[in-house]
Write a protein that holds these residues in place. Structure first.
Motif, PDB file in Angstrom:
ATOM      1  N   TRP A  31       0.846  -1.210   0.000  1.00 51.64           N
ATOM      2  CA  TRP A  31       0.000   0.000   0.000  1.00 51.64           C
ATOM      3  C   TRP A  31       0.878   1.255   0.000  1.00 51.64           C
ATOM      4  N   PHE A  34       2.162   1.691  -3.391  1.00 56.20           N
ATOM      5  CA  PHE A  34       1.083   2.167  -4.265  1.00 56.20           C
ATOM      6  C   PHE A  34       0.904   3.681  -4.091  1.00 56.20           C
ATOM      7  N   LEU A  45      -6.295   6.112 -15.537  1.00 62.12           N
ATOM      8  CA  LEU A  45      -6.606   5.278 -14.373  1.00 62.12           C
ATOM      9  C   LEU A  45      -6.418   3.794 -14.661  1.00 62.12           C
ATOM     10  N   MET A  48      -3.068   2.212 -13.738  1.00 61.39           N
ATOM     11  CA  MET A  48      -2.643   2.240 -12.337  1.00 61.39           C
ATOM     12  C   MET A  48      -2.612   0.810 -11.771  1.00 61.39           C
ATOM     13  N   LEU A  60     -15.778  -1.801 -14.831  1.00 62.51           N
ATOM     14  CA  LEU A  60     -16.333  -0.446 -14.910  1.00 62.51           C
ATOM     15  C   LEU A  60     -17.551  -0.374 -15.844  1.00 62.51           C
ATOM     16  N   TYR A 102     -21.680   6.700  -6.526  1.00 66.07           N
ATOM     17  CA  TYR A 102     -20.396   7.071  -5.935  1.00 66.07           C
ATOM     18  C   TYR A 102     -20.139   6.487  -4.552  1.00 66.07           C
ATOM     19  N   ARG A 105     -20.702   1.068  -3.452  1.00 69.23           N
ATOM     20  CA  ARG A 105     -19.683   0.009  -3.371  1.00 69.23           C
ATOM     21  C   ARG A 105     -19.051  -0.039  -1.979  1.00 69.23           C
ATOM     22  N   GLU A 112     -13.848   1.852  -1.624  1.00 69.39           N
ATOM     23  CA  GLU A 112     -13.833   1.985  -3.084  1.00 69.39           C
ATOM     24  C   GLU A 112     -12.657   1.183  -3.634  1.00 69.39           C
ATOM     25  N   PRO A 115     -11.783  -0.935 -10.039  1.00 68.84           N
ATOM     26  CA  PRO A 115     -12.576  -1.810 -10.918  1.00 68.84           C
ATOM     27  C   PRO A 115     -11.730  -2.444 -12.029  1.00 68.84           C
ATOM     28  N   GLN A 168     -12.757   9.076 -18.044  1.00 68.62           N
ATOM     29  CA  GLN A 168     -12.218   9.783 -16.882  1.00 68.62           C
ATOM     30  C   GLN A 168     -10.797  10.245 -17.181  1.00 68.62           C
ATOM     31  N   ILE A 176      -6.017  11.381  -5.606  1.00 67.32           N
ATOM     32  CA  ILE A 176      -6.394  11.153  -7.002  1.00 67.32           C
ATOM     33  C   ILE A 176      -7.597  12.047  -7.308  1.00 67.32           C
ATOM     34  N   VAL A 178     -10.335  13.199 -10.252  1.00 70.56           N
ATOM     35  CA  VAL A 178     -10.869  12.643 -11.502  1.00 70.56           C
ATOM     36  C   VAL A 178     -11.855  13.620 -12.129  1.00 70.56           C
ATOM     37  N   GLN A 180     -14.588  13.917 -15.034  1.00 73.72           N
ATOM     38  CA  GLN A 180     -15.367  13.042 -15.922  1.00 73.72           C
ATOM     39  C   GLN A 180     -15.612  13.770 -17.244  1.00 73.72           C
ATOM     40  N   LEU A 202     -14.572  14.429  -9.219  1.00 74.63           N
ATOM     41  CA  LEU A 202     -14.506  13.782  -7.915  1.00 74.63           C
ATOM     42  C   LEU A 202     -13.047  13.611  -7.487  1.00 74.63           C
ATOM     43  N   LEU A 207      -7.350   7.639   1.331  1.00 75.14           N
ATOM     44  CA  LEU A 207      -6.248   6.836   0.767  1.00 75.14           C
ATOM     45  C   LEU A 207      -5.253   6.448   1.858  1.00 75.14           C
ATOM     46  N   VAL A 214     -15.231   8.087  -2.384  1.00 73.50           N
ATOM     47  CA  VAL A 214     -15.351   9.187  -3.334  1.00 73.50           C
ATOM     48  C   VAL A 214     -15.966  10.408  -2.661  1.00 73.50           C
TER      49      VAL A 214
HETATM   50  C1  HC3 Z   1     -12.461   6.862 -10.253  1.00 70.08           C
HETATM   51  C2  HC3 Z   1     -13.034   5.438 -10.196  1.00 70.08           C
HETATM   52  C3  HC3 Z   1     -13.302   4.918 -11.607  1.00 70.08           C
HETATM   53  C4  HC3 Z   1     -14.410   5.719 -12.287  1.00 70.08           C
HETATM   54  C5  HC3 Z   1     -15.720   5.684 -11.477  1.00 70.08           C
HETATM   55  C6  HC3 Z   1     -16.889   6.479 -12.177  1.00 70.08           C
HETATM   56  C7  HC3 Z   1     -16.448   7.915 -12.498  1.00 70.08           C
HETATM   57  C8  HC3 Z   1     -17.275   5.735 -13.463  1.00 70.08           C
HETATM   58  C9  HC3 Z   1     -18.569   6.209 -14.101  1.00 70.08           C
HETATM   59  C10 HC3 Z   1     -19.707   6.088 -13.097  1.00 70.08           C
HETATM   60  O1  HC3 Z   1     -20.905   6.520 -13.703  1.00 70.08           O
HETATM   61  C11 HC3 Z   1     -19.389   6.932 -11.877  1.00 70.08           C
HETATM   62  C12 HC3 Z   1     -18.077   6.537 -11.285  1.00 70.08           C
HETATM   63  C13 HC3 Z   1     -18.005   6.271  -9.965  1.00 70.08           C
HETATM   64  C14 HC3 Z   1     -16.760   5.971  -9.238  1.00 70.08           C
HETATM   65  C15 HC3 Z   1     -15.480   6.190 -10.047  1.00 70.08           C
HETATM   66  C16 HC3 Z   1     -14.365   5.346  -9.430  1.00 70.08           C
HETATM   67  C17 HC3 Z   1     -13.968   5.637  -8.017  1.00 70.08           C
HETATM   68  C18 HC3 Z   1     -12.585   5.003  -7.876  1.00 70.08           C
HETATM   69  C19 HC3 Z   1     -12.165   4.543  -9.285  1.00 70.08           C
HETATM   70  C20 HC3 Z   1     -10.640   4.553  -9.456  1.00 70.08           C
HETATM   71  C21 HC3 Z   1     -10.197   4.001 -10.807  1.00 70.08           C
HETATM   72  C22 HC3 Z   1     -10.069   3.591  -8.389  1.00 70.08           C
HETATM   73  C23 HC3 Z   1      -8.909   4.170  -7.690  1.00 70.08           C
HETATM   74  C24 HC3 Z   1      -8.171   3.067  -6.969  1.00 70.08           C
HETATM   75  C25 HC3 Z   1      -8.306   3.083  -5.476  1.00 70.08           C
HETATM   76  C26 HC3 Z   1      -7.397   2.046  -4.962  1.00 70.08           C
HETATM   77  C27 HC3 Z   1      -7.949   4.404  -4.894  1.00 70.08           C
HETATM   78  O2  HC3 Z   1      -9.594   2.764  -5.074  1.00 70.08           O
END
Ligand code: HC3
Length: 404
Positions: A31, A34, A45, A48, A60, A102, A105, A112, A115, A168, A176, A178, A180, A202, A207, A214
């Motif tokens: 961790w 990371f 993303l 990563m 996703l 958001y 999960r 979070e 995915p 994203q 991090i 993001v 959209q 977002l 972390l 989120v």
């Molecule tokens: C940023 C995200 C991936 C993208 C996800 C999205 C923006 C995708 C579209 C959906 O409609 C809304 C949405 C919700 C959550 C977003 C995710 C939250 C975390 C994920 C990152 C890729 C993960 C980061 C890794 C870690 C270890 C910090 O969780």
């Protein structure tokens, strides 16, 4: 910080062993590595690499389903004859989706997770059946570089259709962040009305303790073809004050932002109310503990098309669940190699992968007509074009996914 709670050169930090940490003891080192690595990552993303304990078994491409987990709230605007009140119901539905999109999960998985990155052509198909009738979902990965997911959700009985696509773009500054790219458009047949929905930015909180979640940033908009705009402002828990996942919103006639007709506030993970701005009377409330979600029905894995997400990722998901990282990477490589071969063959034959349900367009006249007053740009260069649900393609698809 280093593993003892001091600062890394990057500005990220990990807690002292005595502090609250959700990171399993055997994963503390990975961790910390990371956290160091994300400080210099490139904005993609999907590139990563996260430690095993934070990997999700869900792709996703499944996230599109969060738009309609309360089908009755989704179709409610179609039964309202007054355009102003219809715009309120669209705002209510949008706000009700935020918890699903958001934060749901975290409830299921504790935090979070990262995915699975969908492959080009990956599909997620399903339907919700409840008092609202049948609401159908088609989600398709329409681009791999950059990763773009497109979706269409419709309830033919109510005459309500949502379509959209998203990508994203991430950056690192303390955490991090993001942005959209993309948008959604809700269409209500009975009133031939469209609502352009912009997607909030977002960032990831938690972390350091290994329990990411989120938080939404800044503002997003819903702009209707009937002349109303809703602006939603997001804020979170600050150093000194504020609650996590907070929002305020106002709904006004286009151009009259200073004279709101309705206001809304609350936590998007909890209850919220919408009030008449003049009388302060509550006109709508939403309590996620009272309005249950309807489970999405997805075909059994052995009945699914080989491009369907849960079938395609089955072996990877099983390996992640068992914590078997050798099999996880071996099975991921099988998918990646197949994809590489397909791209090679397409290139050799001078064609490109044919999307099952969506078609690329250079622009969208509807987006242009609605986006102007809210200053939203389409940024089609970041999504490999504008992605539109293609009724003709859908008609040729397997029976349950032919839109009526
Ligand atoms: C940023 C995200 C991936 C993208 C996800 C999205 C923006 C995708 C579209 C959906 O409609 C809304 C949405 C919700 C959550 C977003 C995710 C939250 C975390 C994920 C990152 C890729 C993960 C980061 C890794 C870690 C270890 C910090 O969780």
């Amino acid at each position: 910080m280093n593993g003892n709670g001091q600062k890394h050169a990057s500005g990220t930090s990990t807690p002292k062993d005595s502090e609250d940490s959700a990171v399993p003891a055997q994963s503390k080192g990975s961790w910390t590595s990371f956290l160091k690595s994300i400080a210099s990552f490139n904005g993609d993303l999907s590139s990563m690499t996260a430690p095993p304990f934070i990997l999700s078994t869900t792709s996703l491409v499944e996230y599109s389903s969060y738009w309609a987990e309360h089908p009755s709230t989704f179709v409610a605007p179609a039964n309202e004859n007054n355009p102003e009140k219809r715009a309120v119901l669209v705002l209510k539905w949008f706000l009700s989706t935020l918890k699903q999109q958001y934060s749901s999960r975290n409830e299921k998985l504790g935090s979070e997770k990262k995915p699975l990155n969908p492959f080009l052509g990956e599909l997620f198909l399903g339907k919700w059946e409840d008092d609202a009738g049948t609401t159908q979902l088609v989600s398709e990965q329409v681009s791999h570089h950059p990763p773009v997911t497109a979706y269409s959700i419709w309830n033919s009985k109510a005459g309500v259709r949502l379509q959209g696509y998203n990508a994203q773009k991430a950056s690192f500054s303390r955490t991090i962040n993001v942005k959209q790219i993309g948008h959604a458009i809700l269409h209500i047949d009975a009133f031939d009305e469209d609502y352009l929905i912009t997607l909030p930015s977002l960032h990831i909180e938690g972390l350091i303790t290994g329990a990411p979640y989120v938080e939404l940033d800044s503002s997003s908009y819903i702009k209707s073809s009937s002349g109303y705009t809703a602006k939603i402002d997001y804020s979170g828990k600050g150093w000194l004050s504020g609650k996590k996942n907070t929002f305020t919103a106002s709904l006004y006639q286009d151009g009259k932002e200073k004279q709101p007709l309705y206001t809304a506030d609350g936590q998007w993970t909890d209850c919220f109310t919408i009030r008449d701005a003049k009388t302060k009377d509550v006109v709508e409330t939403f309590d996620p503990t009272v309005t249950n979600t309807t489970p999405l029905t997805v075909a059994e894995i052995d009945q699914q098309d080989e491009m369907e997400s849960r079938r395609a990722w089955q072996k990877v998901a099983q390996a992640i669940s068992k914590g078997d990282m050798n099999t996880t990477s071996a099975e991921k490589s099988v998918i990646e190699n197949q994809q590489r071969e397909m791209r090679k063959q397409e290139k050799a034959e001078g064609r490109e992968w044919s999307r099952r349900f969506f078609t690329r367009a250079p622009k969208s006249a509807l987006f242009d007509a609605l986006a102007n007053s809210i200053g939203e740009a389409i940024n089609s260069n970041l999504t490999d074009g504008v992605w539109l649900f293609d009724q003709e393609k859908a008609k040729d698809s397997a029976p349950p996914f032919q839109p009526q």
